[in-house]
Design an enzyme around this catalytic site. Structure first.
Site, PDB file in Angstrom:
ATOM      1  CG  ASN A 238      -1.672   1.240   1.467  1.00 16.55           C
ATOM      2  OD1 ASN A 238      -1.772   2.079   0.564  1.00 16.55           O
ATOM      3  ND2 ASN A 238      -2.230   1.403   2.656  1.00 16.55           N
TER       4      ASN A 238
ATOM      5  CE  LYS B  66       0.247   3.244   4.867  1.00 15.45           C
ATOM      6  NZ  LYS B  66       0.254   3.373   6.296  1.00 15.45           N
TER       7      LYS B  66
ATOM      8  CG  HIS C 265      -5.766   1.883   5.553  1.00 15.41           C
ATOM      9  ND1 HIS C 265      -5.263   2.771   6.464  1.00 15.41           N
ATOM     10  CD2 HIS C 265      -4.763   1.013   5.267  1.00 15.41           C
ATOM     11  CE1 HIS C 265      -3.997   2.462   6.719  1.00 15.41           C
ATOM     12  NE2 HIS C 265      -3.671   1.390   6.007  1.00 15.41           N
TER      13      HIS C 265
ATOM     14  CD  GLU D 165      -2.521   5.391   7.133  1.00 14.59           C
ATOM     15  OE1 GLU D 165      -2.510   5.408   5.895  1.00 14.59           O
ATOM     16  OE2 GLU D 165      -1.570   4.948   7.817  1.00 14.59           O
TER      17      GLU D 165
ATOM     18  CD  GLU E  45      -3.442  -2.649   7.565  1.00 17.76           C
ATOM     19  OE1 GLU E  45      -2.369  -2.884   7.022  1.00 17.76           O
ATOM     20  OE2 GLU E  45      -4.089  -1.606   7.371  1.00 17.76           O
TER      21      GLU E  45
ATOM     22  N   GLY F 182       2.725   1.966  10.800  1.00 11.03           N
ATOM     23  CA  GLY F 182       3.705   3.027  10.601  1.00 11.03           C
ATOM     24  C   GLY F 182       4.445   3.420  11.867  1.00 11.03           C
TER      25      GLY F 182
ATOM     26  CB  SER G 184       5.459  -1.982  11.886  1.00 16.03           C
ATOM     27  OG  SER G 184       5.033  -0.651  12.138  1.00 16.03           O
TER      28      SER G 184
HETATM   29  C1  PEP Z   1      -0.778   0.006   6.244  1.00 17.56           C
HETATM   30  O1  PEP Z   1      -0.991   1.191   6.267  1.00 17.56           O
HETATM   31  O2  PEP Z   1      -1.583  -0.740   5.688  1.00 17.56           O
HETATM   32  C2  PEP Z   1       0.431  -0.496   6.905  1.00 17.56           C
HETATM   33  C3  PEP Z   1       0.432  -1.726   7.317  1.00 17.56           C
HETATM   34  O3  PEP Z   1       1.462   0.400   7.068  1.00 17.56           O
HETATM   35  P1  PEP Z   1       2.928   0.079   7.681  1.00 17.56           P
HETATM   36  O4  PEP Z   1       3.388  -1.219   7.053  1.00 17.56           O
HETATM   37  O5  PEP Z   1       3.759   1.246   7.282  1.00 17.56           O
HETATM   38  O6  PEP Z   1       2.740  -0.051   9.154  1.00 17.56           O
END
Ligand code: PEP
Length: 253
Positions: free
Chosen positions: A10, A12, A93, A95, A164, A170, A210
Site C-alpha cells: 500500500n 499510500k 483502512h 487512515e 491491522e 507506521g 510495520s
Molecule cells: C498500512 O498502512 O496498511 C500499513 C500496514 O502500514 P505500515 O506497514 O507502514 O505499518
C-alpha cells in the site's frame, strides 16, 4: 498460511512516475516467484501507469467512493479505478476511518460499490491501543467485520480481510505473535459463521502493521496469517521483495 500467500503493498500518498522503476523491479521478481501472489496499491494517479508497466503483479486502488457517479468533487468511483486497471480496492483502512471519518456503514456501502464494479476487496479492520488495553479488541474488530460483511455475497472469490491494529501502523511496533494468531483465528471463525466453512478456508486474512523483511517470516508463519498488507516497507523494491521472499521461506533477495 494459505497455500499461496498474498503480499500487498500500500503506497499510500507516496509516489510519482519516478516510482515506476520500483514497480517494474517488483514485477520482474514476481514473475519468478509463482508461489506467492504479489500486488501493489499505488495512489490513484499511478494506477494506470503501474498497470501498463507490469505483467505479473496485481494492481489495485486504496479507496473508492460509495456512489456510482455524480457531483462529488475530488472523489473517484469504483468503476473509474477499474477502468484505470485496478482489479481490487483496499477499503476501511484506519487512515480513512480516522482521517476521513469513515464509519462502518460507509465502508459497507463502498464494498457494495466496489463489488458491483467487478473489483475484489481488501477489507481492513483493527483496534486502537485504547480498545486493546480495555480488553475489547476482538469484539471491536468482529463488530467492524459484521457490518462490512452485510454487502458481501461471494466472500470466497471476492474478499480478503486485513487485520491491522491501528497502533502498529507506521509505528515500528508489531503486535505480539500470540495476539495476531488469536485475532486471525477469531476472524476466520466469523467468516465461517457468516459464509460457511468452505469460504472460511478460502478467504485470505492478511496481517498489517510495520511488517518488514526482518519480522515477516515469523508473522507469516502463523497458522491463520495468509499474507501481509505492507505500507512503509513496500516503497522500495528491495524491502518489499524481502517480505515477498520471506513469505515463501526464502532468504534470497
Ligand atoms: C498500512 O498502512 O496498511 C500499513 C500496514 O502500514 P505500515 O506497514 O507502514 O505499518
Amino acid at each position: 498460511m494459505a497455500e499461496r500467500p498474498y503480499i500487498v503493498g500500500n503506497w499510500k500518498m507516496n509516489g510519482t512516475r519516478a516510482m515506476l522503476t520500483e514497480a517494474r523491479a517488483i514485477d520482474r521478481a514476481a514473475q519468478r516467484l509463482m508461489k506467492v501472489e504479489v500486488a501493489l496499491a499505488p495512489p490513484f494517479t499511478l494506477i494506470h501507469a503501474v498497470h501498463k508497466e507490469v505483467e505479473q503483479i496485481g494492481v489495485g486502488a486504496q479507496d473508492c467512493h460509495a456512489a456510482k457517479d455524480g457531483a462529488f468533487t475530488g472523489d473517484v468511483s469504483a468503476a473509474m479505478v477499474a477502468d484505470a486497471g485496478a482489479k481490487f480496492v483496499i477499503l476501511g483502512h484506519s487512515e480513512r476511518r480516522q482521517g476521513h471519518g469513515e464509519s462502518d456503514a460507509l465502508v459497507a456501502a463502498k464494498i457494495g460499490a466496489a463489488l458491483s464494479a467487478g473489483l475484489r476487496v481488501i477489507l481492513c479492520c483493527g483496534e486502537s491501543l485504547e480498545t486493546r488495553d480495555a480488553g475489547r479488541a476482538e469484539a471491536f474488530v468482529l463488530g467492524q467485520l459484521r457490518s462490512a460483511f452485510a454487502h458481501v455475497d461471494d466472500a470466497a472469490e471476492k474478499l480478503t480481510v486485513a487485520y491491522e491494529p491501528i497502533w502498529a501502523i507506521g509505528t515500528g511496533r508489531t503486535a505480539g505473535l500470540d495476539d495476531i494468531a488469536a485475532m486471525h483465528a477469531a476472524i476466520r471463525g466469523l467468516i465461517g459463521e457468516t459464509f460457511g466453512e468452505e469460504a472460511a478456508g478460502q478467504v485470505r486474512i492478511l496481517y498489517g502493521g510495520s511488517v518488514k523483511p526482518e519480522n515477516a517470516r515469523e508473522i507469516l508463519a502463523l497458522e491463520d496469517v495468509d499474507g501481509a498488507l505492507v505500507g512503509g516497507a513496500s516503497l522500495t523494491a528491495e524491502n518489499f521483495l524481502g517480505i515477498v521472499h520471506a513469505a515463501i521461506g526464502d532468504d534470497a533477495v
